[in-house]
Design an enzyme around this catalytic site. Structure first.
Site, PDB file in Angstrom:
ATOM      1  N   SER A 538      36.346  31.398 -26.163  1.00 31.74           N
ATOM      2  CA  SER A 538      35.386  32.410 -25.742  1.00 31.74           C
ATOM      3  C   SER A 538      34.105  32.261 -26.574  1.00 31.74           C
ATOM      4  CB  SER A 538      36.009  33.801 -25.874  1.00 31.74           C
ATOM      5  OG  SER A 538      35.253  34.744 -25.179  1.00 31.74           O
ATOM      6  N   ASP A 623      38.243  34.087 -14.521  1.00 35.42           N
ATOM      7  CA  ASP A 623      37.779  34.694 -15.767  1.00 35.42           C
ATOM      8  C   ASP A 623      36.605  35.631 -15.506  1.00 35.42           C
ATOM      9  OD1 ASP A 623      36.820  35.216 -18.362  1.00 35.42           O
ATOM     10  OD2 ASP A 623      37.607  33.313 -19.070  1.00 35.42           O
ATOM     11  N   HIS A 658      40.584  35.290 -18.280  1.00 37.41           N
ATOM     12  CA  HIS A 658      40.134  35.040 -19.656  1.00 37.41           C
ATOM     13  C   HIS A 658      41.297  34.942 -20.642  1.00 37.41           C
ATOM     14  CE1 HIS A 658      36.825  34.833 -22.496  1.00 37.41           C
ATOM     15  NE2 HIS A 658      37.426  35.693 -23.291  1.00 37.41           N
TER      16      HIS A 658
END
Length: 686
Positions: A538, A623, A658
């Site tokens: 991320s 995501d 995610h």
């Protein structure tokens, strides 16, 4: 004769992006056309290439998965806690992926009542997540949120706990969490904007009525804020909060009279953060008001809540970050951080006690756990370290006796914490600042520069990656790897200033800190550039992208998971989830100063013709936090420009978002994929 599959070559369709009289040409802008045949075809080509290049490790991946899975107690259960007359327990069954939520009335010997068996509920779904179980005060109804797509959008439903019926009423587009008022029929919840996924409205639902008639009691119209709702531990108030990166604001409704209008605690002041806890007739407020950078504790009567009425309970301290409090009838428990280490401080309201729980090393994590009751002498907290599995402890704050109520079991009979050692070392950054690194490895390895070392980093949002125990990580340590966490600026490991000097116009410190930590580990002979690996996900994926543009020669290979790499374009697009709420973290590129600074480090914008390390890039097609096209574009541009023959792999999970896969063991398959990628470079395949 087998044909060598070549790396995919993405089509270039130049798109001019113009702002501040600056032109950026994005050849791969077209990849943001979600669900277009061309985009799907490209992602599938990359997946096929990844499969081809890793075919020789497939058996090893399976072995690693089984090895990691075998360490986990499959029929595990949580430590029970008592709430409103029931003991609540979450348990797992052997061979099953999802939790079973249960409760028992009054005693642990009572008959088990299954609230939710997620294994039954998840049948047929490729992704499943249940969250936000919220029991009505009369114990008869349970509200809960479900996500079966992995975009963090939940549908709230209500279950009758007496009959077992799940009612057909569905409340769509929510965060999944909700809060009952004390009347057992009024339910407060937070809805999300369908496009940006920002939590922007608080609704009031009357049980039994059509959700279409639900009343909006608060709309957060500032798109840099998000909103949420909860009930105080005292059960006296429903609290509606609004927060941005820098600022917070709270409003309350008496939980006994949920139709009353919201009452403001203290209106928002830009740069002032505060949070609330309620006890007896006062609010206890953790805040940074009056330049209390590391926060201080104040209190105010619940009838006079504006800041003029706030009185200091614990002063601000330069060296110590105040993170949280737990309030009891006779005790105040303070969670704080000094010199990077978690500390739990226990004080009596009457002043007769003030002491810290003793922890004896520098690579641990300790935090208070579920503490429901005010009227108790028992504090429940959790502890683990790089070499020590997680334990949950019930601590008597009066007698100082402790009872370990659960210790994480590591199955397989091979784990012995005495076979491993951990340490904390300090690298010197280029501006002279000392940056801590936590390390763990098997005892007896020689520091000769030949050890494989995986350096993990994050460094954004003030999120601190504390040293923690991992059963999966043993599969690296047992094969000779050193594992290290770089506590770089942008997190809050060394207090609030550690965060402030790693964001906005000082963001580059995050990247150079990581590079300086890498160089230090090589210098000190822990490893060498031929055996140093880096990993981040991320915003940590942004870190990886920035680091390999600046110092690619330091690393043998890099793993970037769901990486945020197209910073400028994403931050200019306010239709993308999270963008507007991030302006105080990265800056608003509609302002030229921030645009230019951001452009100077954005990984996608700074890919050049040079040699890059071996790389594995992973993402989830659904995501909601980092869109799939960011890593897709980045990989395409790297393939176009890099001058080396190193491996570049890109794997898109077409089902996941995610957080990756949803089953408790499915996530281990992703870890096995990452570990096999790393171990392959060391010639280790078993």
């Amino acid at each position: 004769m087998s044909t060598e599959i070549q790396p995919p070559v993405a089509i270039k369709k130049p798109e001019e992006l113009i702002i501040h009289d600056d032109v950026r040409v994005d050849n791969y802008f077209w990849m943001n056309e979600r669900d277009s045949e061309e985009v799907i075809a490209y992602l599938e080509q990359e997946n096929a290439y990844n499969e081809y290049k890793t075919a020789h490790t497939k058996k090893f991946q399976e072995d690693l998965f089984e090895e990691m899975k075998a360490r986990i107690k499959e029929d595990d259960s949580s430590v029970p806690y008592k709430y409103n007359g029931y003991w609540y327990i979450t348990r797992y069954e052997t061979g099953k992926d999802y939790p079973i939520y249960t409760r028992k009335k009054e005693t642990l010997e009572a008959e088990e009542e299954i609230l939710f068996d997620c294994n039954e509920m998840a049948e047929g779904a490729s992704y499943f997540h249940l969250k936000g179980i919220n029991i009505s005060p009369d114990n008869k109804l349970a509200a809960f949120g479900l996500d079966t797509l992995s975009r963090r959008i939940y549908t709230i439903q209500i279950k009758n706990l007496e009959t077992g019926e799940i009612y057909p009423v569905q409340i769509q587009n929510t965060t999944g969490g909700s809060t009952w008022a004390n009347d057992n029929k009024t339910l407060f919840y937070t809805s999300k904007d369908e496009q940006t996924l920002r939590s922007d409205k608080i609704y009031k639902h009357n049980w039994g009525e059509n959700p279409e008639n639900d009343e909006v009691i608060f709309h957060e119209d500032d798109d840099t804020f998000y909103t949420f709702v909860y009930k105080t531990k005292s059960k006296k108030f429903i609290v509606v909060g609004s927060t941005s990166t820098l600022t917070s604001e709270y409003q309350i409704i008496p939980a006994d009279v949920p139709d009353q209008p919201l009452k403001m605690i203290q209106p928002r002041i830009r740069g002032v953060e505060y949070s609330l806890a309620h006890f007896e007739n006062d609010f206890y407020i953790i805040t940074n008001i009056d330049d209390a950078v590391n926060f201080k504790l104040m209190k105010t009567p619940d009838t006079a809540t504006e800041k003029e009425n706030w009185e200091e309970v614990l002063p601000h301290r330069e060296e110590t970050l105040l993170e949280d409090i737990d309030i009891f009838k006779d005790y105040l428990v303070i969670s704080e951080r000094t010199n990077g280490l978690n500390e739990i401080r226990i004080t009596r309201w009457d002043g007769n006690a003030d002491y810290y729980l003793p922890f004896d090393n520098e690579t641990y994590t300790a935090f208070t756990s579920i503490n429901i009751d005010f009227d108790t002498e028992i504090l429940r907290y959790s502890y683990n370290a790089l070499t020590t599995p997680l334990s949950t402890v019930d601590f008597n704050m009066r007698t100082k006796e402790k009872s370990v109520v659960k210790e994480q079991e590591v199955l397989g009979g091979e784990f012995d914490k005495n076979k491993y050692t951990s340490e904390r070392v300090w690298a010197t950054a280029k501006d002279g600042v000392k940056v801590p690194i936590s390390l763990v490895y098997k005892k007896g390895i020689k520091m000769n520069g030949e050890n494989p070392l995986l350096l993990y980093g994050y460094g954004s949002y003030g999120a601190t990656i504390d040293p923690y125990f991992s059963t999966a990580r043993l599969s690296l340590l047992n094969r000779g790897f050193i594992y290290a966490i770089a506590h770089i600026r942008g997190g809050e490991y060394l207090g609030r200033n550690w965060y402030e000097t790693g964001k906005l116009l000082t963001k580059r410190n995050t990247f150079t800190d990581f590079i300086d930590c890498s160089a230090y580990l090589i210098e000190q002979n822990y490893t060498s550039s031929n055996h140093l690996y880096a990993m981040g996900g991320s915003a940590g994926g942004l870190l990886m992208g920035a680091v390999i543009n600046i110092a690619p020669q330091l690393y043998k290979a890099v793993i970037a998971a769901v990486p945020f790499v197209d910073v400028v374009t994403t931050m200019l697009d306010d239709t993308i989830p999270l963008t507007t709420g991030e302006y105080d973290e990265w800056g608003n590129p509609n302002e030229k100063e921030y645009y230019e600074y951001m452009k100077s480090y954005s990984p996608y914008d700074n890919v050049i013709a040079q040699e890059y390390p071996n790389m594995l890039v992973t993402t989830g097609y659904h995501d909601s936090q980092v869109q799939y096209w960011e890593p897709a574009k980045w990989v395409a541009k790297l393939r176009e420009l890099k001058t080396d023959q190193n491996i570049l792999l890109f794997h898109t999970n077409m089902d996941a978002g995610h957080g990756g896969a949803s089953g408790r063991f499915e996530a281990l398959k992703e870890v096995a994929e990452e570990y096999a990628f790393l171990l392959d470079f060391e010639g280790i395949n078993q």
